[in-house]
Design a protein around this motif. Structure first.
Motif, mmCIF file in Angstrom:
data_model
loop_
_atom_site.group_PDB
_atom_site.id
_atom_site.type_symbol
_atom_site.label_atom_id
_atom_site.label_comp_id
_atom_site.label_asym_id
_atom_site.label_seq_id
_atom_site.Cartn_x
_atom_site.Cartn_y
_atom_site.Cartn_z
ATOM 1 N N ARG A 133 0.820 -1.359 -0.166
ATOM 2 C CA ARG A 133 0.036 0.032 0.029
ATOM 3 C C ARG A 133 0.796 1.399 -0.005
ATOM 4 N N SER A 134 2.053 1.233 0.670
ATOM 5 C CA SER A 134 2.850 2.460 0.724
ATOM 6 C C SER A 134 3.463 2.558 -0.462
ATOM 7 N N ALA A 135 3.998 1.428 -1.149
ATOM 8 C CA ALA A 135 4.423 1.466 -2.404
ATOM 9 C C ALA A 135 3.555 2.070 -3.422
ATOM 10 N N GLN A 136 2.391 1.542 -3.535
ATOM 11 C CA GLN A 136 1.388 2.073 -4.226
ATOM 12 C C GLN A 136 0.888 3.779 -4.062
ATOM 13 N N MET A 137 0.951 4.187 -2.967
ATOM 14 C CA MET A 137 0.720 5.538 -2.683
ATOM 15 C C MET A 137 2.055 6.313 -3.310
ATOM 16 N N PHE A 138 3.139 5.694 -3.078
ATOM 17 C CA PHE A 138 4.333 6.313 -3.636
ATOM 18 C C PHE A 138 4.392 6.320 -5.147
ATOM 19 N N LEU A 139 4.092 5.296 -5.789
ATOM 20 C CA LEU A 139 3.573 5.376 -7.449
ATOM 21 C C LEU A 139 2.808 6.357 -7.678
ATOM 22 N N TYR A 140 1.557 6.678 -6.839
ATOM 23 C CA TYR A 140 0.497 7.467 -7.181
ATOM 24 C C TYR A 140 1.059 8.896 -7.276
ATOM 25 N N GLY A 141 1.842 9.125 -5.949
ATOM 26 C CA GLY A 141 2.405 10.527 -5.954
ATOM 27 C C GLY A 141 3.319 10.897 -7.112
ATOM 28 N N ALA A 142 4.249 9.806 -7.519
ATOM 29 C CA ALA A 142 5.169 9.989 -8.768
ATOM 30 C C ALA A 142 4.505 10.421 -9.831
ATOM 31 N N ALA A 143 3.310 9.625 -10.261
ATOM 32 C CA ALA A 143 2.465 9.646 -11.428
ATOM 33 C C ALA A 143 1.994 11.107 -11.444
ATOM 34 N N ILE A 145 2.890 13.817 -9.926
ATOM 35 C CA ILE A 145 3.905 14.835 -9.972
ATOM 36 C C ILE A 145 4.339 14.729 -11.681
ATOM 37 N N ALA A 146 4.657 13.730 -12.118
ATOM 38 C CA ALA A 146 4.972 13.458 -13.619
ATOM 39 C C ALA A 146 3.816 14.171 -14.390
ATOM 40 N N VAL A 147 2.754 13.804 -14.256
ATOM 41 C CA VAL A 147 1.524 14.464 -15.072
ATOM 42 C C VAL A 147 1.507 15.885 -14.903
ATOM 43 N N GLY A 148 1.542 16.541 -13.636
ATOM 44 C CA GLY A 148 1.814 17.895 -13.506
ATOM 45 C C GLY A 148 3.092 18.629 -14.095
ATOM 46 N N VAL A 149 3.987 17.945 -14.252
ATOM 47 C CA VAL A 149 5.382 18.564 -14.842
ATOM 48 C C VAL A 149 4.937 18.574 -16.224
ATOM 49 N N LEU A 150 4.489 17.556 -16.754
ATOM 50 C CA LEU A 150 4.047 17.640 -18.359
ATOM 51 C C LEU A 150 3.007 18.364 -18.596
ATOM 52 N N LEU A 151 2.000 18.615 -17.961
ATOM 53 C CA LEU A 151 1.070 19.664 -18.238
ATOM 54 C C LEU A 151 1.688 20.983 -17.955
ATOM 55 N N GLY A 152 2.553 21.285 -17.195
ATOM 56 C CA GLY A 152 3.370 22.639 -16.862
ATOM 57 C C GLY A 152 4.067 22.939 -17.990
#
Length: 167
Positions: A133-143, A145-152
């Motif tokens: 669950r903690s690994a899944q939350m880490f991946l959700y957070g990374a995704a 951030i990646a989507v936010g940077v791409l949109l930026g």
């Protein structure tokens, strides 16, 4: 005052006389539970009324009744054998109960060990699920951030190209 003292003295003498009577001995074949119960005091007959003898003792006035006869050696050995048989039966019963308890104890110990193993396995599973669950939350957070940077970058490039066209 004399009446009170004399009545108390008479009552105390009567009570001591009542307690001085020995209870009749219990038969040897009677269970131990009956021997521990209190025996009722014997009934007293008026002094002027003669005692009647049992029918078996009428012919011989000096003969003892069956309850008053002392036990013979044969009767004592029979009583002893009966007591020994009862003791052996009790010991055998206790031995069988002990074996049953030991078997039940072994079964309970085996079941306890099995349940402890299951508990340990479930504890490991809980830890694995928590780490997943903690690994899944880490991946959700990374995704995210990646989507936010791409949109930026996309928004910034769109705005930058619009400014160049306007000049």
């Amino acid at each position: 005052m004399r009446a009170v003292v004399s009545s108390l003295l008479g009552l105390s003498i009567f009570c001591t006389a009542a307690w001085a009577v020995e209870p009749a001995p219990a038969p040897a074949a009677a269970p131990a539970v009956q021997a521990t119960t209190a025996t009722p005091p014997p009934q007293t007959l008026p002094a002027n009324k003669p005692k009647t003898l049992p029918s078996s003792a009428k012919g011989a006035p000096n003969a003892l009744t069956a309850e008053e006869n002392p036990l013979t050696a044969e009767q004592l050995t029979k009583n002893k054998a009966l007591q020994d048989a009862k003791i052996k039966a009790l010991v055998k019963d206790q031995h069988s109960r002990l074996q049953q308890l030991e078997k039940a104890n072994l079964d309970a110990l085996a079941q306890n060990q099995e349940l402890q193993l299951k508990n340990d396995n479930l504890g490991v599973q809980v830890q694995v699920l928590q780490s997943e669950r903690s690994a899944q939350m880490f991946l959700y957070g990374a995704a995210t951030i990646a989507v936010g940077v791409l949109l930026g970058f996309l928004i910034a490039s769109y705005v930058y190209t619009k400014r160049r066209r306007q000049w």
